[in-house]
Design an enzyme around this catalytic site. Structure first.
Site, PDB file in Angstrom:
ATOM      1  N   ARG A  56       0.818  -1.219   0.000  1.00  0.00           N
ATOM      2  CA  ARG A  56       0.000   0.000   0.000  1.00  0.00           C
ATOM      3  C   ARG A  56       0.850   1.267   0.000  1.00  0.00           C
ATOM      4  O   ARG A  56       0.418   2.307  -0.489  1.00  0.00           O
ATOM      5  CB  ARG A  56      -0.995  -0.020   1.165  1.00  0.00           C
ATOM      6  CG  ARG A  56      -2.102  -1.064   0.964  1.00  0.00           C
ATOM      7  CD  ARG A  56      -3.055  -1.154   2.139  1.00  0.00           C
ATOM      8  NE  ARG A  56      -2.384  -1.494   3.376  1.00  0.00           N
ATOM      9  CZ  ARG A  56      -2.158  -2.741   3.801  1.00  0.00           C
ATOM     10  NH1 ARG A  56      -2.556  -3.762   3.093  1.00  0.00           N
ATOM     11  NH2 ARG A  56      -1.540  -2.964   4.932  1.00  0.00           N
ATOM     12  N   GLU A  93       3.938  -7.619  13.206  1.00  0.00           N
ATOM     13  CA  GLU A  93       3.092  -7.870  14.375  1.00  0.00           C
ATOM     14  C   GLU A  93       2.490  -9.270  14.348  1.00  0.00           C
ATOM     15  O   GLU A  93       2.088  -9.782  15.366  1.00  0.00           O
ATOM     16  CB  GLU A  93       2.001  -6.798  14.533  1.00  0.00           C
ATOM     17  CG  GLU A  93       1.178  -6.517  13.319  1.00  0.00           C
ATOM     18  CD  GLU A  93       1.784  -5.462  12.394  1.00  0.00           C
ATOM     19  OE1 GLU A  93       1.011  -4.831  11.670  1.00  0.00           O
ATOM     20  OE2 GLU A  93       3.006  -5.277  12.363  1.00  0.00           O
TER      21      GLU A  93
END
Length: 172
Positions: A56, A93
């Site tokens: 992105r 994460e």
């Protein structure tokens, strides 16, 4: 801009709330306002190149480079770039990944603004920072659309580059 970001619960795994920016990209006024703000930041910091982080970050950084007259450099996932690359492994994460950048992406004196959609734990941005340094350029800042403050990525980046400014247009 906040109204153009939707929450997707349990994506990409249970317990994670994904911040989907595609509604913002579909709205020309919101996308344009975000791009203009990133151009302002890049100009203020004296950037000569804009790095977009896969995937992105490509979408956000490319129009910043065009509108601001900066060069664009993609930082890709492993195995996606031809030629000689510098690779950095890092923790996400929810996993581990490798970023790559062409070793010849920068000229002496290049000043780089890293652009991405979200600052979460800071792992991706820290890996990009390391790759940019290895290639001989100076990182002048990080600009993101959204910062997930509860994951404390800004603190991790501060430990890596204490003087590097971090700009988040939105924070949750």
């Amino acid at each position: 801009m906040t109204s153009h970001i939707r929450d997707v619960p349990d994506y990409p795994k249970p317990g994670v709330v994904f911040k989907d920016i595609t509604p913002l990209l579909a709205e020309p006024a919101a996308f344009g306002a975000m791009t203009a703000e990133f151009v302002r930041i890049a100009t203020e910091l004296g950037a000569t190149k804009v790095v977009g982080l896969e995937a992105r970050g490509f979408i956000l950084a490319a129009p910043v480079a065009v509108d601001g007259g900066f060069g664009f450099v993609p930082v890709r996932k492993a195995g996606k770039l031809p030629g000689e690359v510098f690779a950095v492994s890092y923790q996400l994460e929810y996993g581990e990944a490798v970023l790559e950048i062409h070793r010849d992406s920068f000229q002496p004196g290049d000043r780089v603004l890293i652009v991405d959609d979200v600052l979460a734990t800071g792992g991706t941005a820290a890996a990009a920072l390391q790759a940019i340094r290895e290639c001989g350029a100076e990182t002048v800042g990080l600009a993101v659309l959204l910062e997930l403050t509860f994951l404390d990525g800004r603190a991790r980046l501060s430990a890596e580059a204490p003087a590097m400014p971090v700009h988040a247009l939105l924070a949750v």
